[in-house]
Design a protein around this motif. Sequence first.
Motif, PDB file in Angstrom:
ATOM      1  N   ALA A  74       0.836  -1.200   0.000  1.00  0.00           N
ATOM      2  CA  ALA A  74       0.000   0.000   0.000  1.00  0.00           C
ATOM      3  C   ALA A  74       0.869   1.247   0.000  1.00  0.00           C
ATOM      4  N   ALA A  75       1.931   1.234   0.802  1.00  0.00           N
ATOM      5  CA  ALA A  75       2.825   2.384   0.856  1.00  0.00           C
ATOM      6  C   ALA A  75       3.466   2.645  -0.500  1.00  0.00           C
ATOM      7  N   ALA A  76       3.850   1.585  -1.190  1.00  0.00           N
ATOM      8  CA  ALA A  76       4.463   1.745  -2.511  1.00  0.00           C
ATOM      9  C   ALA A  76       3.458   2.321  -3.506  1.00  0.00           C
ATOM     10  N   PHE A  77       2.226   1.820  -3.461  1.00  0.00           N
ATOM     11  CA  PHE A  77       1.195   2.306  -4.380  1.00  0.00           C
ATOM     12  C   PHE A  77       0.878   3.774  -4.131  1.00  0.00           C
ATOM     13  N   TYR A  78       0.572   4.126  -2.880  1.00  0.00           N
ATOM     14  CA  TYR A  78       0.188   5.506  -2.591  1.00  0.00           C
ATOM     15  C   TYR A  78       1.394   6.448  -2.667  1.00  0.00           C
ATOM     16  N   GLY A  79       2.594   5.894  -2.566  1.00  0.00           N
ATOM     17  CA  GLY A  79       3.771   6.709  -2.827  1.00  0.00           C
ATOM     18  C   GLY A  79       3.822   7.154  -4.274  1.00  0.00           C
ATOM     19  N   ARG A  80       3.489   6.235  -5.191  1.00  0.00           N
ATOM     20  CA  ARG A  80       3.467   6.586  -6.620  1.00  0.00           C
ATOM     21  C   ARG A  80       2.339   7.561  -6.945  1.00  0.00           C
ATOM     22  N   VAL A  81       1.153   7.314  -6.372  1.00  0.00           N
ATOM     23  CA  VAL A  81      -0.029   8.074  -6.762  1.00  0.00           C
ATOM     24  C   VAL A  81      -0.145   9.405  -6.036  1.00  0.00           C
ATOM     25  N   LEU A  82       0.154   9.412  -4.726  1.00  0.00           N
ATOM     26  CA  LEU A  82      -0.074  10.605  -3.911  1.00  0.00           C
ATOM     27  C   LEU A  82       1.195  11.170  -3.266  1.00  0.00           C
ATOM     28  N   GLY A  83       2.334  10.540  -3.519  1.00  0.00           N
ATOM     29  CA  GLY A  83       3.575  11.044  -2.955  1.00  0.00           C
ATOM     30  C   GLY A  83       3.741  10.775  -1.477  1.00  0.00           C
ATOM     31  N   TRP A  84       3.106   9.718  -0.970  1.00  0.00           N
ATOM     32  CA  TRP A  84       3.146   9.418   0.461  1.00  0.00           C
ATOM     33  C   TRP A  84       4.388   8.643   0.851  1.00  0.00           C
ATOM     34  N   GLU A  85       4.729   8.771   2.147  1.00  0.00           N
ATOM     35  CA  GLU A  85       5.737   7.943   2.776  1.00  0.00           C
ATOM     36  C   GLU A  85       5.145   7.322   4.030  1.00  0.00           C
ATOM     37  N   LEU A  86       5.752   6.250   4.501  1.00  0.00           N
ATOM     38  CA  LEU A  86       5.295   5.556   5.704  1.00  0.00           C
ATOM     39  C   LEU A  86       6.250   5.891   6.836  1.00  0.00           C
ATOM     40  N   ASP A  87       5.715   6.418   7.948  1.00  0.00           N
ATOM     41  CA  ASP A  87       6.596   6.788   9.056  1.00  0.00           C
ATOM     42  C   ASP A  87       6.730   5.647  10.065  1.00  0.00           C
ATOM     43  N   GLY A  88       7.503   5.888  11.105  1.00  0.00           N
ATOM     44  CA  GLY A  88       7.775   4.838  12.079  1.00  0.00           C
ATOM     45  C   GLY A  88       6.579   4.407  12.889  1.00  0.00           C
ATOM     46  N   ARG A  89       5.515   5.231  12.922  1.00  0.00           N
ATOM     47  CA  ARG A  89       4.296   4.872  13.660  1.00  0.00           C
ATOM     48  C   ARG A  89       3.323   4.079  12.798  1.00  0.00           C
ATOM     49  N   GLY A  90       3.653   3.903  11.516  1.00  0.00           N
ATOM     50  CA  GLY A  90       2.728   3.233  10.613  1.00  0.00           C
ATOM     51  C   GLY A  90       1.713   4.169  10.008  1.00  0.00           C
ATOM     52  N   HIS A  91       1.972   5.484  10.081  1.00  0.00           N
ATOM     53  CA  HIS A  91       1.101   6.468   9.463  1.00  0.00           C
ATOM     54  C   HIS A  91       1.665   6.891   8.106  1.00  0.00           C
ATOM     55  N   PHE A  92       0.785   7.321   7.218  1.00  0.00           N
ATOM     56  CA  PHE A  92       1.217   7.863   5.945  1.00  0.00           C
ATOM     57  C   PHE A  92       1.451   9.364   6.086  1.00  0.00           C
ATOM     58  N   THR A  93       2.544   9.836   5.496  1.00  0.00           N
ATOM     59  CA  THR A  93       2.877  11.250   5.576  1.00  0.00           C
ATOM     60  C   THR A  93       3.148  11.804   4.183  1.00  0.00           C
ATOM     61  N   ARG A  94       3.001  13.118   4.079  1.00  0.00           N
ATOM     62  CA  ARG A  94       3.404  13.847   2.867  1.00  0.00           C
ATOM     63  C   ARG A  94       4.133  15.107   3.340  1.00  0.00           C
ATOM     64  N   ASP A  95       5.378  15.261   2.905  1.00  0.00           N
ATOM     65  CA  ASP A  95       6.212  16.378   3.346  1.00  0.00           C
ATOM     66  C   ASP A  95       6.322  16.423   4.874  1.00  0.00           C
ATOM     67  N   GLY A  96       6.386  15.243   5.493  1.00  0.00           N
ATOM     68  CA  GLY A  96       6.572  15.150   6.931  1.00  0.00           C
ATOM     69  C   GLY A  96       5.321  15.334   7.758  1.00  0.00           C
ATOM     70  N   ARG A  97       4.170  15.521   7.127  1.00  0.00           N
ATOM     71  CA  ARG A  97       2.918  15.741   7.850  1.00  0.00           C
ATOM     72  C   ARG A  97       1.986  14.548   7.666  1.00  0.00           C
ATOM     73  N   THR A  98       1.359  14.104   8.761  1.00  0.00           N
ATOM     74  CA  THR A  98       0.480  12.939   8.715  1.00  0.00           C
ATOM     75  C   THR A  98      -0.770  13.242   7.901  1.00  0.00           C
ATOM     76  N   VAL A  99      -1.047  12.377   6.913  1.00  0.00           N
ATOM     77  CA  VAL A  99      -2.227  12.558   6.054  1.00  0.00           C
ATOM     78  C   VAL A  99      -3.198  11.381   6.133  1.00  0.00           C
ATOM     79  N   ALA A 100      -2.800  10.259   6.731  1.00  0.00           N
ATOM     80  CA  ALA A 100      -3.688   9.090   6.857  1.00  0.00           C
ATOM     81  C   ALA A 100      -3.053   8.076   7.787  1.00  0.00           C
ATOM     82  N   GLY A 101      -3.891   7.207   8.338  1.00  0.00           N
ATOM     83  CA  GLY A 101      -3.412   6.081   9.122  1.00  0.00           C
ATOM     84  C   GLY A 101      -3.561   4.790   8.336  1.00  0.00           C
ATOM     85  N   TYR A 102      -3.124   3.696   8.954  1.00  0.00           N
ATOM     86  CA  TYR A 102      -3.247   2.381   8.317  1.00  0.00           C
ATOM     87  C   TYR A 102      -3.678   1.366   9.364  1.00  0.00           C
TER      88      TYR A 102
END
Length: 219
Positions: free
Chosen positions: A24-52
């Motif tokens: 999921a992280a790889a997919f949304y990284g391509r589509v929305l530019g997301w990264e996965l942080d150490g808490r398991g949250h999705f971030t964009r530019d260091g800001r939390t944008v979604a959970g998992y």
Amino acid sequence: MLTTDFVPGAPAWIDLGGPDRDAAAAFYGRVLGWELDGRGHFTRDGRTVAGYVPRETGAWTVHFAVTDAGRAAQAVVAAGGAVDGRTMTDPQGAEFGVWQQTGLDAVSVPGALTWLELHSPADGVSFYRTVFSWDVVTIPGAPGAFFRPAGTGAGRLFGAVVEDSAAHWLPYFEVTDVDQAAGAAEVIVEPYELDGVGRIAVLVDPFGARFGVMRSVTS
């Protein structure tokens, strides 16, 4: 529009459910530019944008801000909905949740939640008006009903009702290029222009979770 002023009834959090967090992280990284942080949250530019959350099938769950989650759960049941742990269901079958915590770091910017549609076969919005005291309004020339947190102004509209045989919440995420995002995913609704709103497409991730992307006219 959505803001990070998470007054009661406003969308405050969104979770992606699925069986494979890394995929999921790889997919949304391509589509929305997301990264996965150490808490398991999705971030964009260091800001939390979604959970998992782990789930057998893909699904998005939006959570609305409340001051008392227990009391909100009681209101859901009293209004004809159901509660199963963190997941709540409206009378038509659409899943959602409530949130009595710190909300998302970013909304209404590229890569973040920007709009919601309640797909429902019947008058689904009356349930939410009872539970969250939403203001429900109509807009001349626009079909359906729109909603905002109680007591807020026209600029706080965050969603609309769409007639659909299958009840669900459909989240939209802001992007800078709708066609580029659509080119990186399976497309349910091809990119199109919606007058006064922006360019829109509806996509689906590899595990079946549907979501929209939008280039807003004001972004």
